[in-house]
Write a protein that holds these residues in place. Structure first.
Motif, mmCIF file in Angstrom:
data_model
loop_
_atom_site.group_PDB
_atom_site.id
_atom_site.type_symbol
_atom_site.label_atom_id
_atom_site.label_comp_id
_atom_site.label_asym_id
_atom_site.label_seq_id
_atom_site.Cartn_x
_atom_site.Cartn_y
_atom_site.Cartn_z
ATOM 1 N N ARG A 70 -9.373 47.504 14.223
ATOM 2 C CA ARG A 70 -10.748 47.649 13.724
ATOM 3 C C ARG A 70 -10.753 48.025 12.240
ATOM 4 N NH1 ARG A 70 -11.705 50.115 18.806
ATOM 5 N NH2 ARG A 70 -11.762 52.233 17.946
ATOM 6 N N PHE A 71 -9.840 48.902 11.845
ATOM 7 C CA PHE A 71 -9.791 49.289 10.433
ATOM 8 C C PHE A 71 -9.392 48.095 9.567
ATOM 9 C CE2 PHE A 71 -7.441 51.608 6.899
ATOM 10 C CZ PHE A 71 -8.597 51.952 6.230
ATOM 11 N N ASN A 72 -8.431 47.314 10.009
ATOM 12 C CA ASN A 72 -8.027 46.132 9.253
ATOM 13 C C ASN A 72 -9.165 45.121 9.149
ATOM 14 O OD1 ASN A 72 -5.825 44.493 7.970
ATOM 15 N ND2 ASN A 72 -6.319 43.131 9.677
ATOM 16 N N ASP A 125 -13.849 42.967 5.233
ATOM 17 C CA ASP A 125 -15.284 42.750 5.017
ATOM 18 C C ASP A 125 -15.848 43.854 4.129
ATOM 19 O OD1 ASP A 125 -17.753 41.558 5.225
ATOM 20 O OD2 ASP A 125 -18.290 42.626 7.061
ATOM 21 N N TRP A 126 -15.299 43.952 2.889
ATOM 22 C CA TRP A 126 -15.719 45.016 1.981
ATOM 23 C C TRP A 126 -17.168 44.857 1.545
ATOM 24 C CZ3 TRP A 126 -13.266 49.401 0.838
ATOM 25 C CH2 TRP A 126 -11.893 49.468 1.074
ATOM 26 N N ASP A 127 -17.828 45.973 1.382
ATOM 27 C CA ASP A 127 -19.165 46.013 0.806
ATOM 28 C C ASP A 127 -19.051 45.696 -0.689
ATOM 29 O OD1 ASP A 127 -21.597 46.685 -0.285
ATOM 30 O OD2 ASP A 127 -21.843 48.508 0.897
ATOM 31 N N GLY A 128 -19.811 44.709 -1.156
ATOM 32 C CA GLY A 128 -19.731 44.320 -2.555
ATOM 33 C C GLY A 128 -20.131 45.407 -3.529
ATOM 34 N N ALA A 129 -20.808 46.447 -3.041
ATOM 35 C CA ALA A 129 -21.213 47.533 -3.927
ATOM 36 C C ALA A 129 -20.047 48.440 -4.299
ATOM 37 C CB ALA A 129 -22.319 48.371 -3.265
ATOM 38 N N ILE A 130 -18.936 48.339 -3.573
ATOM 39 C CA ILE A 130 -17.778 49.200 -3.821
ATOM 40 C C ILE A 130 -16.915 48.574 -4.912
ATOM 41 C CG2 ILE A 130 -15.710 50.254 -2.834
ATOM 42 C CD1 ILE A 130 -17.101 50.099 -0.107
ATOM 43 N N GLU A 171 -24.826 51.954 -6.251
ATOM 44 C CA GLU A 171 -25.866 51.921 -5.216
ATOM 45 C C GLU A 171 -25.270 51.653 -3.839
ATOM 46 O OE1 GLU A 171 -28.757 49.122 -6.580
ATOM 47 O OE2 GLU A 171 -29.390 50.366 -8.270
ATOM 48 N N MET A 172 -24.218 52.402 -3.511
ATOM 49 C CA MET A 172 -23.602 52.283 -2.190
ATOM 50 C C MET A 172 -24.512 52.916 -1.135
ATOM 51 S SD MET A 172 -19.577 53.246 -2.908
ATOM 52 C CE MET A 172 -19.988 54.920 -3.416
ATOM 53 N N ASP A 173 -24.492 52.339 0.035
ATOM 54 C CA ASP A 173 -25.194 52.915 1.181
ATOM 55 C C ASP A 173 -24.209 53.837 1.888
ATOM 56 O OD1 ASP A 173 -26.454 53.547 3.560
ATOM 57 O OD2 ASP A 173 -27.280 51.537 3.856
ATOM 58 N N GLY A 174 -24.186 55.108 1.492
ATOM 59 C CA GLY A 174 -23.202 56.047 1.999
ATOM 60 C C GLY A 174 -23.270 56.246 3.495
ATOM 61 N N ILE A 179 -20.125 55.382 5.961
ATOM 62 C CA ILE A 179 -19.509 56.392 6.831
ATOM 63 C C ILE A 179 -19.599 55.974 8.295
ATOM 64 C CG2 ILE A 179 -19.753 58.763 7.676
ATOM 65 C CD1 ILE A 179 -20.585 59.544 4.816
ATOM 66 N N ALA A 180 -20.751 55.433 8.711
ATOM 67 C CA ALA A 180 -20.910 54.996 10.105
ATOM 68 C C ALA A 180 -19.938 53.869 10.442
ATOM 69 C CB ALA A 180 -22.348 54.547 10.350
ATOM 70 N N GLU A 181 -19.750 52.931 9.507
ATOM 71 C CA GLU A 181 -18.818 51.831 9.752
ATOM 72 C C GLU A 181 -17.386 52.343 9.887
ATOM 73 O OE1 GLU A 181 -21.204 48.248 7.379
ATOM 74 O OE2 GLU A 181 -19.433 49.196 6.490
ATOM 75 N N LEU A 182 -17.002 53.268 9.023
ATOM 76 C CA LEU A 182 -15.646 53.817 9.092
ATOM 77 C C LEU A 182 -15.455 54.636 10.367
ATOM 78 C CD1 LEU A 182 -15.123 54.810 5.363
ATOM 79 C CD2 LEU A 182 -13.827 53.096 6.635
ATOM 80 N N ASP A 183 -16.474 55.405 10.743
ATOM 81 C CA ASP A 183 -16.379 56.167 11.994
ATOM 82 C C ASP A 183 -16.219 55.232 13.188
ATOM 83 O OD1 ASP A 183 -16.525 58.605 10.728
ATOM 84 O OD2 ASP A 183 -18.652 58.934 11.161
ATOM 85 N N GLY A 184 -16.829 54.057 13.109
ATOM 86 C CA GLY A 184 -16.683 53.087 14.182
ATOM 87 C C GLY A 184 -15.272 52.511 14.274
ATOM 88 N N CYS A 185 -14.481 52.706 13.217
ATOM 89 C CA CYS A 185 -13.093 52.224 13.222
ATOM 90 C C CYS A 185 -12.122 53.257 13.777
ATOM 91 C CB CYS A 185 -12.659 51.848 11.796
ATOM 92 S SG CYS A 185 -13.589 50.497 11.053
ATOM 93 N N LEU A 186 -12.591 54.465 14.045
ATOM 94 C CA LEU A 186 -11.702 55.515 14.543
ATOM 95 C C LEU A 186 -11.285 55.220 15.984
ATOM 96 C CD1 LEU A 186 -13.561 58.668 13.152
ATOM 97 C CD2 LEU A 186 -11.549 57.533 12.173
#
Length: 372
Positions: free
Chosen positions: A278-280, A285-290, A339-342, A346-353
């Motif tokens: 999931r993390f890979n 699918d990086w957020d373009g704002a980063i 203008e990142m959607d923090g 965070i929710a997307e990364l938590d979903g990768c745990l």
């Protein structure tokens, strides 16, 4: 001109991607040296070194020397050649300032290390000292990578110049940064670009330029070079250190100023490992704002391994960089962007745990290391 107590010759190393304006800057310094006698070592990866030819045309015969190092990069393959040539020039003493123009793909840290402590197994050059490292950044190219949805000026050149790992390395390690080609970027967008660059590299003196026009004293004889300080004060390192000790007030002030232009940093810390697949997938699918992400991750498929993560624009790398040893495993990632959607990030990364059940399973596949 700044010299040290041993009266060694000062050097300025100029880095930057192809087309950013490095050669234009060197030509300006040769034609307006500010009373200095300048020699130039120019590095190019092509069989014919176009940069050296341009510089040779600009240099007055007998006044300045141009040394051409072709068919390799001075940050790796040509380290020994670089030391040999600058040492020879120092021995001849027909000049009192040396400029090294690195190739567009050169990483600045290995070049600086070669000129201060020597290449692996070798010695640093005698009779010279590194005074200033300069990075020339194409403001238009950065803007295009920074905000690819933005409409571009009709007069803008066509080639893509994405934010790559090398470009970010060149921004993060320098004493002076020229934000060049500013005439091609709208004023409000230029403010945002400078804010992003400042977030990546908070210690450098930043100059907005057109056609690399800058006072020679801004890039020659500044006395600003400090190897350890340059490595320690990269934006992502300061953000992470500030989050851990809450004492980095200088970086807090810089990020507050950057936030006025929508640039911010976010720290993600978790004591639960990522599910590797999931993390890979999320890394794909990086957020373009980063604009930049850097740090360390803990993945369940490699519980003893520190996974280094590095992202710059479309370039994402993740691979083992050591073992946790006596340290408690945890994920510590720094994100810098506009203008990142923090909350979503965070929710997307938590979903990768990994869940408790998944952590007890044997993983059939491990996608790391990855580069791309």
């Amino acid at each position: 001109m700044a010299t040290d107590s041993s009266d060694s010759v000062p050097m300025t190393v100029i880095s930057g991607p192809l087309g950013a304006g490095k050669t234009t800057l060197v030509n300006r310094l040769l034609s307006e040296p500010g009373g200095r006698r300048i020699a130039v070592v120019v590095n190019d990866m092509g069989e014919i070194n176009v940069d050296a030819e341009l510089l040779a045309d600009e240099a007055e015969s007998g006044e300045e020397g141009v040394v051409d190092l072709s068919n390799g990069c001075i940050c790796c393959r040509l380290q020994d050649d670089l030391v040999t040539e600058v040492t020879r020039l120092a021995e001849e003493r027909t000049f009192d300032y040396l400029i090294v123009e690195a190739s567009g793909i050169s990483e600045p840290i290995p070049v600086a290390r070669t000129l201060t402590v020597g290449p692996d197994g070798g010695d640093p050059p005698d009779g010279l000292h590194l005074d200033t490292t300069v990075s020339v950044v194409d403001a238009y190219g950065f803007w295009k990578a920074f905000d690819p949805e933005e409409s571009l000026p009709e007069a803008a050149p066509d080639p893509e110049r994405p934010l790559t790992e090398v470009l970010v390395d060149q921004i993060e390690f320098c004493d002076v940064l020229l934000l060049n080609k500013c005439d091609m970027v709208p004023a409000d967008a230029l403010d945002a670009v400078e804010a992003a660059v400042k977030a990546l590299q908070p210690r450098a003196a930043i100059h907005r330029t057109t056609y690399s026009e800058v006072d020679p004293s801004d890039v020659l004889g500044t006395g600003r070079f400090n190897f350890e300080d340059a490595k320690r004060r990269q934006g992502w390192k300061q953000a992470l250190a500030g989050a851990e000790d809450h004492a980095d007030h200088e970086h807090d002030d810089e990020m507050s100023a950057a936030a006025a232009h929508g640039v911010e940093s976010l720290i993600y810390r978790r004591d639960t490992p990522f599910h590797p697949v999931r993390f890979n997938d999320w890394l794909d699918d990086w957020d373009g704002a980063i604009v930049r992400a850097k740090g360390f991750a803990w993945v369940a498929s490699r519980p003893e391994t520190v996974l280094g993560v590095s992202q710059a624009g479309p370039s994402v790398q993740a691979g083992p960089i050591g073992e946790w040893g006596n340290d408690d495993p945890s994920t510590r990632l720094v994100f810098i962007g506009q203008e990142m959607d923090g909350d979503t990030l965070i929710a997307e990364l938590d979903g990768c745990l990994a869940t408790d059940k998944e952590r007890t399973e044997t993983f059939a596949s491990d996608p790391f290391p990855r580069e791309g």
